[in-house]
Scaffold this motif. Structure first.
Motif, mmCIF file in Angstrom:
data_model
loop_
_atom_site.group_PDB
_atom_site.id
_atom_site.type_symbol
_atom_site.label_atom_id
_atom_site.label_comp_id
_atom_site.label_asym_id
_atom_site.label_seq_id
_atom_site.Cartn_x
_atom_site.Cartn_y
_atom_site.Cartn_z
ATOM 1 N N UNK A 41 77.201 31.639 36.169
ATOM 2 C CA UNK A 41 76.051 31.534 37.288
ATOM 3 C C UNK A 41 74.739 31.152 36.588
ATOM 4 N N UNK A 124 60.509 30.098 31.125
ATOM 5 C CA UNK A 124 60.540 29.015 31.987
ATOM 6 C C UNK A 124 61.109 29.754 33.528
ATOM 7 N N UNK A 128 66.384 33.944 34.940
ATOM 8 C CA UNK A 128 67.608 34.410 35.359
ATOM 9 C C UNK A 128 68.113 35.006 34.013
ATOM 10 N N UNK A 159 61.297 33.789 41.735
ATOM 11 C CA UNK A 159 61.756 32.994 42.732
ATOM 12 C C UNK A 159 62.049 33.886 43.983
ATOM 13 N N UNK A 161 63.466 32.965 46.797
ATOM 14 C CA UNK A 161 64.643 32.442 47.687
ATOM 15 C C UNK A 161 65.719 33.322 47.966
ATOM 16 N N UNK A 163 68.545 32.524 48.108
ATOM 17 C CA UNK A 163 69.914 31.849 47.499
ATOM 18 C C UNK A 163 70.053 32.972 46.401
ATOM 19 N N UNK A 164 69.252 33.600 46.002
ATOM 20 C CA UNK A 164 69.394 34.449 44.737
ATOM 21 C C UNK A 164 70.327 35.484 45.365
ATOM 22 N N UNK A 167 73.698 34.349 45.642
ATOM 23 C CA UNK A 167 74.369 34.279 44.031
ATOM 24 C C UNK A 167 75.032 35.548 43.801
ATOM 25 N N UNK A 277 70.725 35.235 57.366
ATOM 26 C CA UNK A 277 70.620 34.075 56.430
ATOM 27 C C UNK A 277 71.596 34.298 55.238
ATOM 28 N N UNK A 285 80.181 29.902 51.969
ATOM 29 C CA UNK A 285 80.951 29.743 50.501
ATOM 30 C C UNK A 285 81.975 30.435 50.417
ATOM 31 N N UNK B 378 67.213 23.074 52.716
ATOM 32 C CA UNK B 378 68.318 23.891 53.333
ATOM 33 C C UNK B 378 69.573 23.135 53.646
ATOM 34 N N UNK B 381 71.141 21.927 50.418
ATOM 35 C CA UNK B 381 71.742 22.987 49.585
ATOM 36 C C UNK B 381 73.291 23.132 50.529
ATOM 37 N N UNK B 385 76.472 23.303 48.088
ATOM 38 C CA UNK B 385 76.982 24.693 47.811
ATOM 39 C C UNK B 385 78.619 24.617 47.666
ATOM 40 N N UNK B 399 74.330 26.103 37.825
ATOM 41 C CA UNK B 399 73.281 26.580 38.563
ATOM 42 C C UNK B 399 72.773 25.717 39.803
ATOM 43 N N UNK B 400 72.330 26.474 40.857
ATOM 44 C CA UNK B 400 71.684 25.708 41.852
ATOM 45 C C UNK B 400 70.061 26.055 41.961
ATOM 46 N N UNK B 401 69.369 25.282 41.614
ATOM 47 C CA UNK B 401 67.747 25.878 41.782
ATOM 48 C C UNK B 401 67.511 26.356 43.064
ATOM 49 N N UNK B 402 66.986 27.640 42.912
ATOM 50 C CA UNK B 402 67.065 28.436 44.186
ATOM 51 C C UNK B 402 65.870 28.245 45.236
ATOM 52 N N UNK B 403 64.854 27.377 44.595
ATOM 53 C CA UNK B 403 63.834 27.032 45.500
ATOM 54 C C UNK B 403 63.487 25.661 45.712
ATOM 55 N N UNK B 409 59.313 19.991 38.595
ATOM 56 C CA UNK B 409 59.476 21.614 38.187
ATOM 57 C C UNK B 409 60.759 21.769 37.901
ATOM 58 N N UNK B 413 62.802 22.626 34.403
ATOM 59 C CA UNK B 413 63.435 23.840 34.118
ATOM 60 C C UNK B 413 64.982 23.353 33.304
#
Lengths: 461, 461
Positions: A41, A124, A128, A159, A161, A163-164, A167, A277, A285, B378, B381, B385, B399-403, B409, B413
């Motif tokens: 991840x 950066x 994570x 972050x 989000x 989404x964290x 995950x 959410x 997923x 959203x 994403x 996903x 990884x999926x960038x969370x924001x 940016x 990363x």
């Protein structure tokens, strides 16, 4: 002289443990599984020192936590800053702060916060990170509670989000799927709890409320209401709490009910929205395990500000085996405000017990050596050594018994270490340029040419 | 209030270190390489607690070592066994022993000895164990010297066979071959040193003799002889030492010369015989690196009783990077005499510096994530996903960038983490059921169907 006369029979510090090879291979299985999933991840490993300054550690874990910190005595003349008066005073807390400036890590979160602040410019974000290291607590040792134990943490900072959160729940789901342990994931949200307290006008009573609701199964609705009254919550508020106490049904149904109760609380509705959410995305997923909204989840209430997680094993009676949540201001304590984080922590020691109880360790985690050469003396050893080395070169974990002792002793070594194959070369084998290979599980013996030994073994794997 | 007013700027304990993700991956490369080779030779891992009783630790490392032990303050009222008189006395050594009963591990050997004694009945000897854990020393911190550092030890106890010495040298040879570091292995034998002292009648002067001989290159034969005289060794003895001081040639030639000097010393000849045997067997199995008999090797003279090992890096100026030897009575200090052992210890921190200086870290040890999905919001994403999860299911660290922040940016990363592939799905891709994959090293972009993404990535590995 007196020193020598004393029987120096060794002992181990109470609450700490030695780990034997068999235990290590099981522990490594747990740590490696967690590490692999973290890496999958995109979490990156860091390590921090075991010793931190007491300034970093003190005041971060409450008064009780301060007492449970192991403090390290300053080196050299540790009394040089202590006056005679201070000594006579015997104020141990004050004295400790004068004679100790370092302590042992109590958890991985505070050192991580220190790390983020000190290395802020190299990082950066979002960062994570995972960290698997021991922590120390001067707790009274008891069954399942140790003074030195490992934590396996993963956190994202920087972050907001959700989404964290998603995950991290996927990670938990994946880890326990790999372990083969059936678990129930539980989720709650601090904002919902705050909303409830707000709506009933009892902001300081969140803990009392969750503790009381948690007892519904044991003491019934009547009992819960009585307990709430005892905690000083007025009748009107208890009335408003009824739909929350009797909360039932699917997560969606629960969220609907809560949403109605909290319709006038902005923060409460925010909590409902967040949980909705997270659950919606998790549904899309797909998880292997069930996830349940549980309002009685109130762990870490003093620092979590959003999601709260907990994992229960379904087939073993044991406390929570993983937990976590979102905290909004981890690094504020070290002068760097505004960094939100969310994390989880696997309880390696409890997971160890769960895998043991359910007999879920893979067979291969035990032992390592696959081939043992019996030692019959110098000549036979000289004959075997090239084979020993060739086997290792081919990646076969191999031993040559170092001493030419009785065969029985060497065989019992092989058995004790669960070595599957034993190679023997005596006078006859040497004459014919061969080797006898014994399969220790079946007892079967084969006479092989020297060249065939390693290909044969490799084919068995 | 005062507490809060104080800027709580965090600091790290002097002589300790944080390890960043990049440093961790290099450290793990070192530890994993050593572990793999240890396992290949049939060594099994154990771990012991960081805290040991001071009774276990004190008196094992000499007076200097006792001073360098980190002592842990007793919990609670640590003064309750200390009288007012004792307090006023201010005898810090005595006081420390009353207010502390635990200390931090100083090396891995003493805890291992304790382990062997306490678990004697469960162990099937010979016991080949390895142990990779931190140790702590209250040393004055300086460049390359830390207060917390890792040791990587392997020892065999319960076998007198010289094949153990042979194997340990093979392990050292193999580890440095895998690292790609050119090294010189050095071997000596305590019995030879004892023999020399015996022959010249100066049993207490071994250290002086080896120190003096070691200076031959710097101060010449004249200088060495002068130094020996200064150390109180008489002219007759110095005369006898001449062939030893000027010892030259191959290992065989050296052994021949020493054998002649030691012809009247039983123990000395035993040492010659042991070294000869070890070198002979090593020759037959073949090493990648040179091994050299070096009489000036005198490390651990107070406990080694047979072989002494040391490893020097050839291409970097740095002290010994690995060492070890045989000790005849490891567990005697804990009341279990008669167990002989032999071991080695890799200096992980120095090896780290050597690999760094020679730029020998494999490229792949850095970073981990192979694929980053850019977050455009959203809807995008939700579209990505299932692919994120499928990639992980196939073992691709993803990884999926969370924001949903600015693309720049997110790209920076990816660059900072050296992520080789970035996946993008915006409106166009979604319409066509496709995904854009960018190779971050070449800058090349490909438009792929969703189904082709993961097979394409797997094919690149």
């Amino acid at each position: 002289m007196k020193e020598i006369a004393m029987a120096n029979k060794p002992s181990i510090v109470k609450g700490t443990r030695d780990f034997s090879p068999a235990e290590m291979s099981k522990r490594n299985y747990i740590f490696n599984t967690i590490k692999e999933v973290y890496a999958l991840y995109g979490y990156q490993q860091i390590e921090t020192p075991s010793l931190e300054t007491l300034q970093t550690l003190m005041g971060k874990y409450g008064e009780e936590g301060d007492k449970l910190l192991f403090k390290v005595l300053n080196s050299g003349d540790f009394l040089n800053k202590v006056s005679d008066e201070e000594l006579q005073e015997r104020n141990v807390l004050k004295l400790a702060s004068k004679i100790c400036e370092k302590g042992l890590r109590y958890d991985l979160t505070v050192p991580f916060a220190r790390y983020v602040v000190m290395h802020h410019d190299e990082i950066q974000f979002p960062f994570k990170r995972y960290q698997i290291q021991p922590v120390w607590r001067a707790d009274r040792p008891q069954k399942g509670r140790y003074r030195e134990f490992y934590q396996c943490d993963a956190d994202v900072v920087g972050s907001d989000s959700l989404l964290n959160e998603v995950e991290l729940m996927q990670i938990v789901d994946e880890v326990f799927t790999r372990f083969g342990v059936r678990v129930l994931l539980k989720i709650n949200n601090r904002k919902i709890l705050t909303g409830i307290a707000e709506v009933i006008g009892a902001a300081d009573k969140i803990v009392d409320i969750t503790v009381a609701i948690d007892k519904l199964d044991k003491i019934g609705l009547e009992g819960v209401n009585q307990e709430l009254a005892n905690a000083g919550i007025d009748a009107d508020a208890i009335e408003k709490l009824q739909p929350i106490i009797s909360l039932q049904g699917t997560n969606e149904e629960k969220l609907k009910t809560i949403g109605e109760v909290l319709k006038d609380s902005e923060i409460g509705l925010k909590g409902v929205e967040e949980v909705s959410y997270i659950l919606k995305v998790l549904k899309s997923v797909g998880l292997h395990h069930e996830i349940e909204l549980d309002l009685t989840l109130a762990r870490g209430l003093n620092y979590y500000t959003g999601a709260i997680f907990e994992v229960k094993a379904l087939d073993v009676e044991i406390g929570s085996i993983t937990g976590g949540g979102r905290y909004d201001n981890l690094t504020g304590i070290f002068g760097k405000p505004g960094l939100s984080g969310v994390g989880i922590s696997f309880g390696a020691d409890r997971i160890y017990d769960v895998l043991h109880a359910l007999n879920l360790y893979p067979k291969e985690t035990i032992g390592g050596t696959q081939l043992l050469f019996i030692n019959f003396g110098d000549q036979e050893t000289a004959y075997c050594l090239p084979l020993v080395n060739e086997a290792r070169r081919q990646g076969v974990c191999t031993e040559l018994f170092p001493d030419a002792v009785k065969m029985k002793k060497q065989m019992s070594y092989a058995n004790a270490h669960e070595i599957p194959y034993v190679a023997l070369a005596g006078e006859n084998e040497m004459k014919e340029n061969k080797i006898t290979l014994k399969d220790m599980r079946s007892g079967e013996q084969k006479l092989l040419s020297k060249d065939d030994l390693i290909p044969f073994l490799l084919a068995q794997q």
